[in-house]
Design a protein around this motif. Structure first.
Motif, PDB file in Angstrom:
ATOM      1  N   THR A  81       3.819  -4.519  -9.654  1.00 40.49           N
ATOM      2  CA  THR A  81       2.908  -5.447 -10.329  1.00 40.49           C
ATOM      3  C   THR A  81       1.706  -5.823  -9.471  1.00 40.49           C
ATOM      4  O   THR A  81       0.826  -6.548  -9.941  1.00 40.49           O
ATOM      5  N   ALA A  82       1.659  -5.356  -8.233  1.00 47.97           N
ATOM      6  CA  ALA A  82       0.505  -5.661  -7.378  1.00 47.97           C
ATOM      7  C   ALA A  82      -0.708  -4.883  -7.867  1.00 47.97           C
ATOM      8  O   ALA A  82      -0.604  -3.711  -8.236  1.00 47.97           O
ATOM      9  N   GLY A 100       2.138   1.413  -5.353  1.00 53.17           N
ATOM     10  CA  GLY A 100       3.073   1.768  -6.418  1.00 53.17           C
ATOM     11  C   GLY A 100       4.415   1.120  -6.189  1.00 53.17           C
ATOM     12  O   GLY A 100       4.507  -0.070  -5.894  1.00 53.17           O
ATOM     13  N   THR A 101       5.471   1.920  -6.303  1.00 50.66           N
ATOM     14  CA  THR A 101       6.819   1.400  -6.058  1.00 50.66           C
ATOM     15  C   THR A 101       7.546   2.253  -5.004  1.00 50.66           C
ATOM     16  O   THR A 101       8.769   2.172  -4.875  1.00 50.66           O
ATOM     17  N   ARG A 102       6.792   3.051  -4.258  1.00 51.66           N
ATOM     18  CA  ARG A 102       7.404   3.940  -3.268  1.00 51.66           C
ATOM     19  C   ARG A 102       7.893   3.143  -2.065  1.00 51.66           C
ATOM     20  O   ARG A 102       7.142   2.387  -1.454  1.00 51.66           O
ATOM     21  N   ALA A 103       9.173   3.327  -1.739  1.00 47.80           N
ATOM     22  CA  ALA A 103       9.768   2.603  -0.620  1.00 47.80           C
ATOM     23  C   ALA A 103       9.309   3.200   0.713  1.00 47.80           C
ATOM     24  O   ALA A 103       9.031   4.396   0.814  1.00 47.80           O
ATOM     25  N   PRO A 156       3.935  -9.842  -6.191  1.00 46.70           N
ATOM     26  CA  PRO A 156       2.961 -10.936  -6.185  1.00 46.70           C
ATOM     27  C   PRO A 156       3.552 -12.240  -6.728  1.00 46.70           C
ATOM     28  O   PRO A 156       3.156 -13.323  -6.313  1.00 46.70           O
ATOM     29  N   SER A 157       4.536 -12.107  -7.637  1.00 45.50           N
ATOM     30  CA  SER A 157       5.142 -13.319  -8.208  1.00 45.50           C
ATOM     31  C   SER A 157       5.900 -14.126  -7.165  1.00 45.50           C
ATOM     32  O   SER A 157       6.145 -15.320  -7.361  1.00 45.50           O
ATOM     33  N   ASN A 217       3.577 -16.804  -6.469  1.00 47.05           N
ATOM     34  CA  ASN A 217       3.090 -17.617  -7.596  1.00 47.05           C
ATOM     35  C   ASN A 217       1.618 -17.351  -7.903  1.00 47.05           C
ATOM     36  O   ASN A 217       0.863 -18.264  -8.226  1.00 47.05           O
ATOM     37  N   VAL A 218       1.216 -16.089  -7.776  1.00 49.96           N
ATOM     38  CA  VAL A 218      -0.192 -15.765  -7.976  1.00 49.96           C
ATOM     39  C   VAL A 218      -0.569 -15.809  -9.447  1.00 49.96           C
ATOM     40  O   VAL A 218       0.277 -15.737 -10.343  1.00 49.96           O
ATOM     41  N   ALA A 219      -1.857 -15.937  -9.691  1.00 48.83           N
ATOM     42  CA  ALA A 219      -2.420 -15.842 -11.029  1.00 48.83           C
ATOM     43  C   ALA A 219      -3.185 -14.526 -11.139  1.00 48.83           C
ATOM     44  O   ALA A 219      -3.499 -13.891 -10.137  1.00 48.83           O
ATOM     45  N   GLU A 220      -3.476 -14.137 -12.374  1.00 50.41           N
ATOM     46  CA  GLU A 220      -4.363 -13.004 -12.611  1.00 50.41           C
ATOM     47  C   GLU A 220      -5.638 -13.520 -13.242  1.00 50.41           C
ATOM     48  O   GLU A 220      -5.602 -14.397 -14.106  1.00 50.41           O
TER      49      GLU A 220
END
Length: 316
Positions: free
Chosen positions: A123-124, A144-147, A179-180, A183-186
């Motif tokens: 979600t970043a 992405g989501t790559r570890a 990002p959550s 507690n970030v906003a978009e």
């Protein structure tokens, strides 16, 4: 140059030669006429080394004494290497010196160094850089989501527009960063702004980010001002977890332009604001209120700009 492979014999003139294996070159070797020789890596007391398959990405092997790269490792393929002291460079860290003894076999694993795995949840917006909190040095980038694998320690995550508080990574654990967590906003523009919009922290006056088009960005909760080309908004509070679309109409901005291209400088003046230069009949977005109109330094009266109106100014 002669190549040897498998167990197929080849003929060679008498002389002194060196044999270049994948990861090392032999000392000089004397070949005498009429003789037969069988060459083996064991003649040089080599070791075998491989990864256990749990490393993320390739691993580079460096000679600890010279700092030179010796070989690269991937998958679980065995490599032959001379005895010596080496360092293994994983994606995001380099191992302490490791002693390789001749004739031995070694299986190298990230778990030897108590690494953790870390990834983004997807979600970043944009990439995230990871910095060592103690040294301030960049350790790795996440996308992405790559570890990726990371040594235990305390880190900060630098998102596009903010940096996280210190985060403790423990060996052997798996972490998903979102990002959550902060507690970030978009926030995004609605596409009606003329030009880019700069976002400033209302408390510090520092620029936080720039907005353009309708591309969303992530922003910590707080109070901000939005600087359009010719107007700075009042303080605006952005709540954590919210999605905000910012429009010139939120601030009652009007659109003004000249009816025709004119010679000389035409400006609108308002108390506490920078002069707004109208030129080439291009539209400008400005806040509502009374403005003094001047052309080449000559005052042309006061005009009242209403909220949300579109005004075409005719100097004739």
């Amino acid at each position: 140059m002669l190549r040897l492979s498998g167990t197929s014999a080849k003929q060679l003139l008498p002389g002194t030669y060196r044999f270049e294996f994948d990861n090392f070159t032999s000392p000089p070797f004397v070949v005498e006429g009429g003789e037969s020789y069988t060459i083996s890596p064991s003649d040089y007391n080599v070791a075998e080394i491989a990864l256990d398959g749990t490393a993320i990405g390739n691993v580079q092997v460096y000679d600890d004494a010279t700092g030179e790269r010796v070989t690269g490792m991937s998958g679980t393929r065995d490599q032959q290497i001379l005895p010596g002291t080496y360092r293994f460079e994983f994606n995001s860290f380099t191992s302490p010196p490791f002693v390789v003894e001749g004739g031995e076999s070694y299986m190298i694993s990230p778990s030897d160094y108590k690494v953790a795995e870390i990834a983004l949840d997807g979600t970043a917006i944009g990439n995230v850089q990871v910095y060592d909190d103690a040294t301030g040095e960049r350790v790795l980038g996440l996308s992405g989501t790559r570890a990726k694998q990371l040594l235990p320690g305390t880190y900060r995550f630098e998102f596009d527009n903010f940096t996280s508080p210190p985060f403790v990574v423990e060996g052997g654990e798996s972490y998903t960063i979102s990002p959550s967590d902060y507690n970030v906003a978009e926030i995004a523009l609605d596409g009606t702004a003329i030009g880019n919009v700069q976002v400033y922290d209302d408390a510090t006056g520092e620029r936080v980010l720039g907005l353009s088009g309708t591309r969303a960005k992530q922003l910590l909760p707080g109070t901000y001002r939005f600087e359009f080309n010719n107007f700075r908004s009042p303080p605006t509070t952005i709540e954590g977890g919210s999605s905000r679309v910012i429009a010139p109409s939120d601030f009652g901005m009007a659109t003004v332009s000249l009816a025709d291209t004119v010679e000389g400088r035409v400006v609108l003046l308002q108390v506490g604001q920078e002069p707004i230069n109208l030129r080439d009949a291009q539209p400008r977005q400005i806040g509502p209120g009374p403005y003094a109109l001047a052309h080449d330094g000559e005052e042309r009266g006061i005009i009242e700009i209403e909220r949300g109106e579109t005004r075409v100014i005719d100097l004739q």
